[in-house]
Design a protein around this motif. Structure first.
Motif, PDB file in Angstrom:
ATOM      1  N   ASP A 192     -76.239  62.138  54.931  1.00  0.00           N
ATOM      2  CA  ASP A 192     -75.014  62.315  54.135  1.00  0.00           C
ATOM      3  C   ASP A 192     -75.288  62.028  52.656  1.00  0.00           C
ATOM      4  O   ASP A 192     -74.792  62.737  51.768  1.00  0.00           O
ATOM      5  CB  ASP A 192     -73.914  61.392  54.645  1.00  0.00           C
ATOM      6  N   GLU A 197     -74.976  64.602  49.481  1.00  0.00           N
ATOM      7  CA  GLU A 197     -74.225  64.307  48.259  1.00  0.00           C
ATOM      8  C   GLU A 197     -75.087  64.531  47.025  1.00  0.00           C
ATOM      9  O   GLU A 197     -74.622  65.048  45.998  1.00  0.00           O
ATOM     10  CB  GLU A 197     -73.718  62.865  48.300  1.00  0.00           C
ATOM     11  N   THR A 198     -76.345  64.133  47.100  1.00  0.00           N
ATOM     12  CA  THR A 198     -77.253  64.341  45.978  1.00  0.00           C
ATOM     13  C   THR A 198     -77.434  65.831  45.694  1.00  0.00           C
ATOM     14  O   THR A 198     -77.399  66.272  44.536  1.00  0.00           O
ATOM     15  CB  THR A 198     -78.616  63.678  46.272  1.00  0.00           C
ATOM     16  N   LYS A 234     -70.073  70.379  54.981  1.00  0.00           N
ATOM     17  CA  LYS A 234     -69.978  70.033  53.561  1.00  0.00           C
ATOM     18  C   LYS A 234     -70.125  71.264  52.658  1.00  0.00           C
ATOM     19  O   LYS A 234     -70.171  71.146  51.435  1.00  0.00           O
ATOM     20  CB  LYS A 234     -71.053  68.996  53.197  1.00  0.00           C
ATOM     21  N   ALA A 284     -76.231  56.899  46.946  1.00  0.00           N
ATOM     22  CA  ALA A 284     -76.331  58.319  46.616  1.00  0.00           C
ATOM     23  C   ALA A 284     -76.340  58.539  45.107  1.00  0.00           C
ATOM     24  O   ALA A 284     -77.038  59.438  44.610  1.00  0.00           O
ATOM     25  CB  ALA A 284     -75.166  59.079  47.255  1.00  0.00           C
ATOM     26  N   ASP A 285     -75.582  57.745  44.361  1.00  0.00           N
ATOM     27  CA  ASP A 285     -75.539  57.918  42.904  1.00  0.00           C
ATOM     28  C   ASP A 285     -76.904  57.667  42.277  1.00  0.00           C
ATOM     29  O   ASP A 285     -77.365  58.440  41.421  1.00  0.00           O
ATOM     30  CB  ASP A 285     -74.496  56.971  42.286  1.00  0.00           C
ATOM     31  N   THR A 289     -79.313  60.387  43.169  1.00  0.00           N
ATOM     32  CA  THR A 289     -79.033  61.572  42.347  1.00  0.00           C
ATOM     33  C   THR A 289     -79.651  61.435  40.963  1.00  0.00           C
ATOM     34  O   THR A 289     -80.289  62.366  40.453  1.00  0.00           O
ATOM     35  CB  THR A 289     -77.516  61.789  42.230  1.00  0.00           C
TER      36      THR A 289
END
Length: 439
Positions: free
Chosen positions: A246, A250-251, A284, A374-375, A378
């Motif tokens: 997941d 998101e990345t 997604k 995830a941030d 990224t």
């Protein structure tokens, strides 16, 4: 107390033995056991023991351990020593047959129950038992000791969780670990833990995986896949565990507009989760191509899902950036050596205690970076995609860190020498006797 605990373990194994056949049959139905060779799990050999000469039993549980001990196996075979090598998975069995069939006899490891272990040892009659990394099977250890067969743990490691479990049972731990004639540890921490748990002879050699050959890849498959990917920007996420896919999704969603044509190569630790992961990604809004379906990624593919076994070397060669899983939502981490050997910059979560020493070396060298969520994943992927010089420097640093770790094979062989030397001498005398009889 200790004798009672071991007796209970052995008795439970004896009681369970008649019911193990349905369990093994279930594993066969799930593709986790080799149907043709399942009798080997009960200690029933499928091959004869060599008629003469000493024999070493070497056990490596799965692919990672098998790759790590492969150079050690070849070094011993070059001395004329005969080896029966056991593994526990189909993938590792295939690897041994592919890479080591010329110097070992392969069998599946017997279940740790009295009848299976006894049958195995009666047939093979090993002169020495060598076990890789962290396989601790109480009944097997006890039976080897009862038969006075020296047993050695090589490339030994002890995770935080395992150490806490054994430390809570100190008397049982001591009874087991004192039976090892020698423990050859990967790191200072591992060595100290084995000493505290009761091992008498412990030495430090480093990680054998640093001396192993890089993961291989089928050249035709690599050429075909590289051609399909072309010059697209991409990053890999390997050995991921539930929840981490997941984060990777998101990345990708956050970066695909910034990096046109971005391709994410996602390789879960367990390939049988491929269908569930593909559905999650599709939900997604991502377009997924699955390796297991034999389809190449095209221009519309967002995520190439590597849901096959034994092809990690292929996937790693497609990217200079790799996030290694079981490190954010999972606990303990996965081994980064394979990725670093292929000059890949490594991103990892914080929870890598099972490979603490290797990650510390990579972080100090600048070959790895930690991401918390995830941030941060990224941000790091974006930074490395934008700056090829920084990306290449990180990949080279990872490779240098692993090069600096080499030498474990020589140190391991030196530690094994007191046990191998009498066997080599026996081989030499036997050969001289054969030559003399011919004359």
């Amino acid at each position: 107390m200790t004798k009672a605990a071991f007796a209970a373990y052995a008795f439970a194994g004896t009681l369970a033995y008649p019911f193990l056949r349905p369990y093994v049959g279930w594993r066969v139905s799930k593709g986790k056991e080799d149907k043709r060779r399942q009798r080997e799990r009960y200690g029933i050999a499928s091959k004869p023991r060599p008629k003469a000469g000493p024999l070493i039993w070497l056990h490596a549980a799965s692919v990672g351990e098998s790759l790590a001990v492969a150079p050690l196996v070849r070094a011993m075979a070059c001395d004329g020593l005969q080896i029966v090598m056991t593994t526990g998975t189909i993938t590792s069995a295939n690897l041994v047959e592919e890479r080591l069939a010329d110097c070992v006899i392969h069998q599946y490891v017997p279940l740790d129950v009295g009848p299976a272990v006894g049958r195995f040892l009666d047939h093979w009659r090993p002169d020495l038992a060598i076990v890789a990394e962290s396989e601790i099977w109480p009944l097997t250890i006890h039976e080897l000791a009862r038969r006075r067969i020296p047993q050695i743990l090589v490339n030994a490691r002890m995770s935080d969780r395992s150490f806490q479990r054994w430390k809570a049972r100190p008397r049982i731990a001591e009874v087991l670990f004192e039976k090892f004639a020698h423990v050859i540890a990967q790191s200072d921490v591992d060595a100290e833990r084995f000493r505290l748990l009761g091992a008498h002879a412990v030495s430090l050699a480093g990680n054998l995986k640093a001396d192993a050959a890089p993961l291989s890849a089928d050249s035709a498959a690599l050429e075909e896949l590289s051609g399909a990917v072309g010059a697209r920007p991409r990053f890999a996420a390997i050995s991921t565990h539930p929840g981490e896919e997941d984060l990777v999704a998101e990345t990708h969603l956050a970066l695909r507009l910034r990096h046109e044509g971005l391709l994410t190569i996602l390789v879960p630790r367990h390939a049988d989760r491929g269908a569930a992961i593909a559905k999650m990604l599709a939900d997604k809004g991502l377009t997924v191509t699955r390796r297991s379906e034999g389809v190449l990624p095209d221009a519309a593919t967002d995520v190439y899902l590597g849901d096959t076994m034994g092809e990690l070397g292929l996937y790693l060669r497609l990217s200079e950036i790799a996030f290694i899983g079981k490190s954010i939502t999972g606990q303990g981490g996965q081994n980064p050596i394979e990725a670093a050997m292929l000059a890949t910059g490594i991103l990892t979560g914080r929870y890598v205690q099972n490979f603490r020493d290797t990650y510390q070396r990579l972080l100090r060298a600048g070959g790895a970076r930690i991401v918390r969520d995830a941030d941060e994943l990224t941000v790091q992927v974006d930074t490395l995609l934008v700056d090829p010089i920084q990306r290449m420097a990180m990949a080279r640093a990872a490779l240098r860190a692993i090069d600096d770790m080499r030498g474990a094979l020589d140190r391991t062989l030196a530690a094994l020498d007191p046990f191998l030397h009498p066997l080599r001498l026996s081989v030499s005398l036997e050969r001289q006797g054969r030559v003399g009889s011919v004359r």
